[in-house]
Scaffold this motif. Structure first.
Motif, PDB file in Angstrom:
ATOM      1  N   ARG A 192      31.092  -7.036  81.891  1.00  0.00           N
ATOM      2  CA  ARG A 192      30.402  -6.952  80.600  1.00  0.00           C
ATOM      3  C   ARG A 192      28.977  -7.474  80.699  1.00  0.00           C
ATOM      4  O   ARG A 192      28.053  -6.924  80.099  1.00  0.00           O
ATOM      5  N   ARG A 252      27.906  -8.998  74.821  1.00  0.00           N
ATOM      6  CA  ARG A 252      27.430  -9.894  75.874  1.00  0.00           C
ATOM      7  C   ARG A 252      27.270 -11.315  75.337  1.00  0.00           C
ATOM      8  O   ARG A 252      27.661 -12.294  75.991  1.00  0.00           O
ATOM      9  N   SER A 284      26.629  -3.630  68.600  1.00  0.00           N
ATOM     10  CA  SER A 284      25.746  -3.507  69.757  1.00  0.00           C
ATOM     11  C   SER A 284      26.377  -4.089  71.015  1.00  0.00           C
ATOM     12  O   SER A 284      27.243  -4.967  70.970  1.00  0.00           O
ATOM     13  N   ASP A 285      25.903  -3.582  72.157  1.00  0.00           N
ATOM     14  CA  ASP A 285      26.310  -4.129  73.444  1.00  0.00           C
ATOM     15  C   ASP A 285      25.831  -5.566  73.581  1.00  0.00           C
ATOM     16  O   ASP A 285      26.504  -6.407  74.183  1.00  0.00           O
TER      17      ASP A 285
END
Length: 428
Positions: free
Chosen positions: A207, A186, A181-182
């Motif tokens: 990011r 992060r 996942s993004d």
């Protein structure tokens, strides 16, 4: 025999008994099944389990939030085991309690290895087996103990095996989802920043979709259990958005820490005058949400500095519930003085003696002496701050000084004032 002896379980008065970590609704539901005293026994046993797990696998810790998650997970596990034993269920079709699933999600996000997760499960079940073995000695008639011990051991072993399998499956599924996942990318960047590992500023800004080169104001938000229909995540988001609006910025970075805790960074405004008062008065915070704010600080190092200030403010706020917003700059002295809580207790008891006792009257004397010294021994200023007569201040200060182990002198005023500030936080 039936398992009604389980309803006789009582907490050990010689051991700590914290408040339940699970939600009030869950505690009420389990009380209806098991009874109030077995639930209290389960809370005490789970607290011991959590302490042993942290001692053997410190990766499970890391602050108040991970500890709260671990306690919810262990409590739900103990209560589920008691319910299974009481009904003499085979455990077939068992599912992980919601609190244990929450633990799996947090373990995956924090990067715990599967072997560390499962070691915690094994340690917890070993402690539960020991506690129930002792209970059998206490509550089961002598002639039935051996048979009951065998049955309990077999059923707990089967339960532990099933529980470990479900934990592993849930952890692996959550870990695989998280890694792709993004949000994971992060969080990895934020973790690197907070650990002071090398991070390229432009890549981090891209990011995080947040300019890391600005001046930052960090906050920690957390939720109490309330009857509000909105999920904790939505209440946290609502409060974060309202705070940003009050501060006057639309540039924010919010990272979920656990199910009911979030970390927030805002770009600090140019004018910080009265910012805390404006935030307290003007922020439309959701029910049950609390906020701890760190000091403004610049750049990537400032993100780390402000965040850790917010974490310290959160710690102090949890010691003194009441205000929904706590500013690090208002509590930094107490935060520094209580960083080692046991040492802080020793310090204030050494300095205050009987004035560190419990009771409304003693608290009143402590607070009067604290304000009197803070107002540089001005009776008029202290009376105005406390909204009492000057004679009342005179009487209380005299009585408070009589309780001190040593007389107040110019040479010990600093230590005495510090002890009184610590007492205000730790003793009330």
């Amino acid at each position: 025999m039936t398992r009604q002896w389980l309803r006789q379980l009582r907490p050990d008065p010689g051991r700590p008994l914290p408040d339940p970590a699970i939600s009030p609704a869950a505690a009420t539901a389990m009380t209806a099944v098991l009874g109030p005293e077995p639930v209290r026994w389960a809370v005490q046993t789970a607290n011991t389990m959590a302490a042993e797990i942290l001692g053997q696998v410190p990766e499970h810790g890391g602050g108040p939030a991970p500890l709260a998650t671990l306690r919810r997970s262990t409590e739900s596990t103990v209560l589920a085991a008691l319910r299974l034993l009481l009904t003499e269920s085979s455990g077939e079709g068992a599912a992980l309690p919601d609190e244990a699933l929450e633990g799996c999600r947090e373990f995956a996000r924090r990067g715990l290895r599967l072997d560390q997760v499962l070691r915690g499960v094994r340690l917890g079940h070993a402690r539960l087996t020991q506690e129930l073995t002792s209970a059998i000695e206490q509550y089961v008639p002598a002639g039935e103990r051996l048979t009951e011990l065998r049955r309990i051991t077999e059923e707990l072993f089967a339960h532990a095996d099933t529980h470990a399998g479900l934990m592993a499956e849930s952890y692996i599924a959550e870990r695989d989802r998280w890694r792709g996942s993004d949000e994971a990318a992060r969080r990895k960047t934020v973790d690197d920043l907070l650990a002071a590992r090398p991070v390229e500023p432009e890549a981090a800004t891209r990011r995080l979709r947040y300019d890391v080169a600005r001046t930052h104001l960090a906050a920690v938000l957390w939720c109490d259990d309330t009857e509000d229909p909105l999920p904790a995540s939505e209440r946290l988001q609502h409060t974060a958005t309202a705070l940003a609006r009050t501060v006057g910025t639309d540039s924010t970075l919010m990272i979920p820490a656990t199910g009911n805790i979030a970390w927030l960074w805002l770009h600090a405004p140019d004018d910080l005058t009265g910012l805390t008062d404006r935030a307290r008065a003007g922020t439309d915070h959701a029910p049950g949400v609390h906020l701890a704010v760190g000091p403004p600080a610049h750049g990537m190092a400032g993100m780390r500095r402000s965040h850790y200030g917010a974490r310290e403010a959160e710690r102090v706020a949890r010691l003194t519930p009441g205000n929904w917003l706590t500013d690090y700059r208002e509590v930094r002295l107490v935060a520094l003085a209580t960083a080692a809580p046991e040492h802080a207790h020793w310090f204030l008891h050494d300095l205050l003696g009987p004035l560190a006792s419990d009771g409304t009257r003693v608290r009143e004397l402590r607070e009067t002496l604290r304000v009197y010294l803070a107002e540089e021994r001005s009776l008029r200023a202290a009376a105005g701050a406390l909204h009492v007569a000057r004679n009342t201040v005179t009487y209380r200060v005299k009585r408070a000084e009589e309780l001190l182990p040593t007389p107040t002198t110019p040479g010990n005023t600093l230590e005495l004032r510090l002890a009184l500030e610590i007492a205000r936080t730790l003793l009330g």
